[in-house]
Design a protein around this motif. Structure first.
Motif, short mmCIF file in Angstrom:
data_model
loop_
_atom_site.label_atom_id
_atom_site.label_comp_id
_atom_site.label_asym_id
_atom_site.label_seq_id
_atom_site.Cartn_x
_atom_site.Cartn_y
_atom_site.Cartn_z
N ARG A 90 3.54 0.14 -4.16
CA ARG A 90 2.45 0.97 -4.67
C ARG A 90 2.99 2.31 -5.17
O ARG A 90 2.72 2.74 -6.29
N SER A 130 -6.62 6.13 1.87
CA SER A 130 -5.21 5.73 1.87
C SER A 130 -4.44 6.52 2.94
O SER A 130 -4.88 7.57 3.40
N GLY A 182 -1.80 8.09 2.36
CA GLY A 182 -1.37 9.34 1.72
C GLY A 182 -2.44 10.41 1.85
O GLY A 182 -2.14 11.57 2.16
N THR A 205 5.16 10.61 3.29
CA THR A 205 3.88 10.34 3.94
C THR A 205 3.88 8.99 4.69
O THR A 205 3.07 8.79 5.58
N ASN A 206 4.81 8.11 4.35
CA ASN A 206 4.92 6.87 5.13
C ASN A 206 5.43 7.18 6.54
O ASN A 206 4.98 6.57 7.52
N ASP A 239 11.14 5.08 -2.77
CA ASP A 239 10.62 5.20 -4.14
C ASP A 239 11.37 6.25 -4.93
O ASP A 239 11.66 6.07 -6.12
C1 LIG Z 1 -0.95 8.06 -6.22
C2 LIG Z 1 -0.76 6.74 -5.55
C3 LIG Z 1 0.72 6.62 -5.23
C4 LIG Z 1 -1.60 6.63 -4.28
O1 LIG Z 1 -1.23 7.61 -3.39
P1 LIG Z 1 -1.77 7.75 -1.91
O2 LIG Z 1 -0.97 8.82 -1.29
O3 LIG Z 1 -3.24 7.91 -1.88
O4 LIG Z 1 -1.49 6.35 -1.30
P2 LIG Z 1 -0.47 5.77 -0.27
O5 LIG Z 1 -0.73 6.24 1.09
O6 LIG Z 1 -0.58 4.32 -0.50
O7 LIG Z 1 0.99 6.35 -0.68
C5 LIG Z 1 1.58 5.85 -1.76
C6 LIG Z 1 3.10 5.72 -1.68
O8 LIG Z 1 3.73 6.90 -2.11
C7 LIG Z 1 5.06 6.93 -1.65
N1 LIG Z 1 5.36 8.28 -1.09
C8 LIG Z 1 5.14 8.74 0.15
N2 LIG Z 1 5.53 10.02 0.29
C9 LIG Z 1 6.03 10.38 -0.89
C10 LIG Z 1 6.58 11.58 -1.38
N3 LIG Z 1 6.71 12.69 -0.62
N4 LIG Z 1 6.99 11.60 -2.66
C11 LIG Z 1 6.87 10.51 -3.44
N5 LIG Z 1 6.36 9.33 -3.03
C12 LIG Z 1 5.93 9.28 -1.77
C13 LIG Z 1 5.18 5.84 -0.62
O9 LIG Z 1 5.80 4.72 -1.17
C14 LIG Z 1 3.74 5.49 -0.33
O10 LIG Z 1 3.63 4.13 0.08
C15 LIG Z 1 -1.02 5.60 -6.47
O11 LIG Z 1 -0.87 4.40 -5.78
C16 LIG Z 1 -2.34 5.59 -7.21
O12 LIG Z 1 -3.15 6.50 -7.24
N6 LIG Z 1 -2.52 4.50 -7.87
C17 LIG Z 1 -3.62 4.27 -8.78
C18 LIG Z 1 -3.05 3.80 -10.13
C19 LIG Z 1 -2.30 4.93 -10.82
O13 LIG Z 1 -2.67 6.09 -10.85
N7 LIG Z 1 -1.22 4.59 -11.45
C20 LIG Z 1 -0.47 5.58 -12.21
C21 LIG Z 1 -0.02 5.05 -13.48
S1 LIG Z 1 1.59 4.66 -13.42
#
Ligand SMILES: CC(C)(COP(=O)(O)OP(=O)(O)OC[C@H]1O[C@@H](n2cnc3c(N)ncnc32)[C@H](O)[C@@H]1O)[C@@H](O)C(=O)NCCC(=O)NCCS
Ligand SMILES: Nc1ncnc2c1ncn2[C@@H]1O[C@H](COP(=O)(O)OP(=O)(O)OP(=O)(O)O)[C@@H](O)[C@H]1O
Length: 298
Positions: free
Chosen positions: A118, A167, A169, A228-229, A283
């Motif tokens: 994701r 989520s 995050g 955040t994981n 990631d």
């Molecule tokens: C923004 C996203 C990542 C969701 O974020 P959110 O924090 O709410 O969700 P979630 O808890 O699933 O975290 C997402 C993932 O981010 C990664 N992550 C965690 N910490 C960090 C960090 N500090 N920096 C970067 N990535 C990180 C991890 O792999 C984690 O699993 C994304 O999945 C989303 O909004 N998707 C919708 C579709 C979209 O916008 N796509 C963009 C077009 S490419």
């Protein structure tokens, strides 16, 4: 898999003119998509990455393995190409989000509902879109330029949402104030640029080899980020323990130390014992590899 790729690419060709702008040269979007999925593969194969899935074991995970990740990587390639084409055609954040959502659905379909990529769909997807912009504008593929493009074009749209309030995050944002994947992208990937890339190159200089260089970059990212994981699985204490283990590894010389492999493997075992999994660091390692490889093709 091939059928899926063709179908998605055909959809892309049909949609591109709707933006009414010059598009990429033939094959450009597919090449960018290929580099993105190769970067994911390089991340997956890097060993040791504490707590994460690799060809050797499942780390701190019991719902996914190496095969699950391979299937996910394979299905994502055409979506990365589609994001590159959309970027080149001037897409806004809503359009990128729409394609990112389709990529998430495709990932969940081949993993049996498991979240493998994701965060990587989001981070690498935005960087692919920025690479599309750079190819159309002929402005070069430097890491700094691509990261700036993401911040300048889509930063506000990213922060404005929509945001999934349930989520992990957003839970980490509420409980610990950690900005996570969204803040990293909206700010122009500061950790990939200022930590991941220099560490990858330092690891190369220390060892002359690619895999240890990626391990070095991974530990540097882990030591510096609010993943955040880690917060989700281990709270503030889990994040502190993980970052401390990574900085100790680096202070002992990182992959420049003669016993680096056994040290890194010991950290992996400690993470697995505590069920810690730094998915965000994984990631950003993939994003670092992508930026490094694109820059070399300039
Ligand atoms: C923004 C996203 C990542 C969701 O974020 P959110 O924090 O709410 O969700 P979630 O808890 O699933 O975290 C997402 C993932 O981010 C990664 N992550 C965690 N910490 C960090 C960090 N500090 N920096 C970067 N990535 C990180 C991890 O792999 C984690 O699993 C994304 O999945 C989303 O909004 N998707 C919708 C579709 C979209 O916008 N796509 C963009 C077009 S490419
Ligand atoms: N090689 C890898 N091994 C494990 N996770 C990875 C790897 N590469 C990237 N990740 C990231 O880690 C995340 C999966 O972590 P995790 O299982 O903790 O998340 P979750 O499914 O949202 O939560 P949980 O399983 O704790 O309920 C994925 O979003 C993925 O982006």
């Amino acid at each position: 898999m091939r059928t899926t790729s063709l179908r998605v690419t055909e959809g892309l060709a049909k949609r591109a003119p709707a933006h009414g702008r010059a598009s990429l040269a033939p094959g450009d979007a597919e090449r960018i998509g290929q580099i993105a999925s190769d970067a994911l593969l390089a991340e997956l194969e890097t060993w040791p990455k504490p707590g994460l899935v690799s060809p050797f074991d499942n780390g701190s995970h019991d719902d996914m393995d190496y095969g699950t990740f391979l299937r996910s990587i394979d299905v994502l390639r055409p979506y990365y190409a589609q994001l590159a084409a959309a970027g080149g055609a001037g897409a806004d954040m809503d359009e990128l989000r729409r394609i990112g959502g389709l990529a998430e659905d495709a990932m969940l379909a081949v993993t049996g509902g498991v979240n493998t990529h994701r965060g990587a769909i989001f981070a690498l997807g935005l960087l692919c879109a920025a690479a599309g912009v750079a190819r159309v504008e002929r402005s070069g593929l430097s890491a700094g330029r691509l990261a700036r493009t993401v911040a300048e074009r889509w930063g506000r749209g990213i922060m404005r949402g929509p945001i999934n309030l349930t989520s992990h995050g957003s839970d980490a944002l509420r409980r610990f104030g950690a900005g996570g994947a969204r803040a990293e992208a909206a700010n122009g990937f500061p950790h990939a640029l200022r930590i991941g890339l220099p560490a990858l190159r330092a690891g190369r200089a220390l060892t002359g080899e690619e895999e240890p260089a990626r391990v070095h970059a991974f530990f540097a990212l882990l030591a510096a980020m609010d993943d955040t994981n880690l917060l989700h699985r281990g709270g503030m204490e889990g994040l502190r323990v993980a970052r401390r283990a990574a900085s100790d590894f680096l202070l002992a010389g990182g992959v420049g130390a003669a016993d680096w492999l056994s040290r890194a493997t010991a950290v992996h075992r400690r993470f697995v014992a505590r069920r810690l999994s730094p998915g965000g660091s994984a990631d950003l390692l993939a994003a670092t590899i992508f930026l490094d490889r694109l820059e070399k093709r300039r």
